[in-house]
Design a protein around this motif. Structure first.
Motif, PDB file in Angstrom:
ATOM      1  N   ALA A  67       0.851  -1.189   0.000  1.00 57.80           N
ATOM      2  CA  ALA A  67       0.000   0.000   0.000  1.00 57.80           C
ATOM      3  C   ALA A  67       0.884   1.236   0.000  1.00 57.80           C
ATOM      4  O   ALA A  67       1.939   1.255   0.633  1.00 57.80           O
ATOM      5  N   GLU A  68       0.444   2.264  -0.705  1.00 49.96           N
ATOM      6  CA  GLU A  68       1.194   3.519  -0.783  1.00 49.96           C
ATOM      7  C   GLU A  68       1.417   4.117   0.604  1.00 49.96           C
ATOM      8  O   GLU A  68       2.451   4.709   0.884  1.00 49.96           O
ATOM      9  N   VAL A 121      -2.513   0.749  -4.386  1.00 48.98           N
ATOM     10  CA  VAL A 121      -2.368  -0.566  -3.766  1.00 48.98           C
ATOM     11  C   VAL A 121      -1.881  -1.490  -4.879  1.00 48.98           C
ATOM     12  O   VAL A 121      -2.485  -1.564  -5.947  1.00 48.98           O
ATOM     13  N   THR A 122      -0.777  -2.181  -4.609  1.00 48.55           N
ATOM     14  CA  THR A 122      -0.121  -2.983  -5.639  1.00 48.55           C
ATOM     15  C   THR A 122       0.001  -4.440  -5.211  1.00 48.55           C
ATOM     16  O   THR A 122       0.376  -4.739  -4.078  1.00 48.55           O
ATOM     17  N   CYS A 123      -0.321  -5.324  -6.142  1.00 53.08           N
ATOM     18  CA  CYS A 123      -0.082  -6.754  -5.975  1.00 53.08           C
ATOM     19  C   CYS A 123       1.215  -7.062  -6.722  1.00 53.08           C
ATOM     20  O   CYS A 123       1.327  -6.792  -7.917  1.00 53.08           O
ATOM     21  N   GLN A 124       2.211  -7.621  -6.012  1.00 53.71           N
ATOM     22  CA  GLN A 124       3.498  -7.959  -6.610  1.00 53.71           C
ATOM     23  C   GLN A 124       3.687  -9.468  -6.549  1.00 53.71           C
ATOM     24  O   GLN A 124       3.542 -10.066  -5.487  1.00 53.71           O
ATOM     25  N   ILE A 125       4.020 -10.058  -7.683  1.00 50.03           N
ATOM     26  CA  ILE A 125       4.298 -11.492  -7.746  1.00 50.03           C
ATOM     27  C   ILE A 125       5.726 -11.638  -8.248  1.00 50.03           C
ATOM     28  O   ILE A 125       6.094 -11.069  -9.271  1.00 50.03           O
ATOM     29  N   LEU A 126       6.532 -12.410  -7.514  1.00 50.76           N
ATOM     30  CA  LEU A 126       7.963 -12.511  -7.798  1.00 50.76           C
ATOM     31  C   LEU A 126       8.359 -13.950  -8.083  1.00 50.76           C
ATOM     32  O   LEU A 126       8.028 -14.863  -7.328  1.00 50.76           O
ATOM     33  N   ASN A 127       9.099 -14.149  -9.174  1.00 48.25           N
ATOM     34  CA  ASN A 127       9.706 -15.445  -9.462  1.00 48.25           C
ATOM     35  C   ASN A 127      11.047 -15.471  -8.743  1.00 48.25           C
ATOM     36  O   ASN A 127      11.947 -14.704  -9.080  1.00 48.25           O
ATOM     37  N   PRO A 128      11.210 -16.337  -7.727  1.00 51.55           N
ATOM     38  CA  PRO A 128      12.425 -16.317  -6.923  1.00 51.55           C
ATOM     39  C   PRO A 128      13.663 -16.804  -7.663  1.00 51.55           C
ATOM     40  O   PRO A 128      14.775 -16.447  -7.300  1.00 51.55           O
ATOM     41  N   LEU A 129      13.500 -17.588  -8.725  1.00 53.60           N
ATOM     42  CA  LEU A 129      14.644 -18.128  -9.455  1.00 53.60           C
ATOM     43  C   LEU A 129      15.359 -17.056 -10.262  1.00 53.60           C
ATOM     44  O   LEU A 129      16.580 -16.961 -10.248  1.00 53.60           O
ATOM     45  N   VAL A 130      14.594 -16.229 -10.979  1.00 53.28           N
ATOM     46  CA  VAL A 130      15.198 -15.225 -11.861  1.00 53.28           C
ATOM     47  C   VAL A 130      14.933 -13.795 -11.386  1.00 53.28           C
ATOM     48  O   VAL A 130      15.240 -12.842 -12.097  1.00 53.28           O
ATOM     49  N   GLN A 131      14.359 -13.654 -10.186  1.00 56.20           N
ATOM     50  CA  GLN A 131      14.069 -12.339  -9.604  1.00 56.20           C
ATOM     51  C   GLN A 131      13.285 -11.454 -10.565  1.00 56.20           C
ATOM     52  O   GLN A 131      13.528 -10.251 -10.665  1.00 56.20           O
TER      53      GLN A 131
END
Length: 167
Positions: free
Chosen positions: A109-110, A145-155
Motif C-alpha cells: 500500500a502507498e 495498492v499494488t499486488c506484486q508477484i515474484l519469481n524467486p529463481l530469476v528475480q
C-alpha cells in the motif's frame, strides 16, 4: 529428469543415411556439424524439461562430451479485480497464471500500511502455478495498492496496481 538418463535426440550417419529419434520438440542443425556446432534446440520448453543435459559425439577416431544444466522459469501477467464493497471495505483480488517455480506474493500500500492477504496457489498438469490472492482494504486506505508477484529463481516481478480514493 529424476536421476535417470533418457535419450531425447539421437543422430547417426551411416553412409548417406541419417536416422533421428526425438520427442518432436528437439532439433539439430546438421549443416553446422562441419564447423563443430552440435547445438540442440528444445522447443516448447516445460517445467518437466528441467535438469542436466549431456551431449556425446563419437567418431571412429575420437569422442567428446559436454553437459549443461537447464533451469526453467516462468512468469505470468498479474491483474487486480475490485469486488463490490463488503462490510468494512473493498475486496481486491489479484490473479496470475504461468509461474514456475512457485512464486511469492505480496501486497504493498502507498501508505505503508501492512496488508494481510489470503493467497492460494495451485499447480496445473504442466507444473505451472496459478495465483489467487485476496486482500480487504478499508475506507481509510487511499492511494495506490499494488499486488506484486515474484519469481524467486530469476528475480522477475510482475505487478498490478489500483488507485483508491476516499470518495
Amino acid at each position: 529428469m529424476d536421476g535417470y538418463l533418457e535419450d531425447i535426440h539421437i543422430y547417426r550417419q551411416s553412409g548417406d543415411q541419417a536416422v533421428q529419434k526425438n520427442l518432436g520438440r528437439t532439433w539439430l542443425e546438421t549443416s553446422e556439424f562441419a564447423t563443430g556446432n552440435v547445438s540442440l534446440t528444445l522447443r516448447k520448453v516445460q517445467p518437466a524439461d528441467e535438469g542436466t543435459y549431456s551431449c556425446l559425439v563419437k567418431s571412429r577416431d575420437w569422442s567428446s562430451s559436454a553437459a549443461t544444466m537447464l533451469s526453467i522459469a516462468g512468469t505470468g501477467e498479474a491483474s487486480i479485480e475490485i469486488l463490490v464493497p463488503q462490510g468494512q471495505g473493498l475486496e481486491l483480488i489479484c490473479r496470475s497464471h504461468g509461474w514456475f517455480p512457485k512464486p511469492t506474493v505480496q501486497w504493498v500500500a502507498e501508505s505503508g500500511k501492512s496488508l494481510s492477504p489470503d493467497t492460494a496457489m495451485h499447480q496445473d498438469s504442466n507444473q505451472l502455478f496459478s495465483v489467487l490472492s485476496r486482500v480487504t482494504v478499508t475506507g481509510e486506505e487511499v492511494g495506490e495498492v499494488t499486488c506484486q508477484i515474484l519469481n524467486p529463481l530469476v528475480q522477475t516481478e510482475e505487478k498490478s496496481t489500483v488507485l483508491l480514493s476516499s470518495e
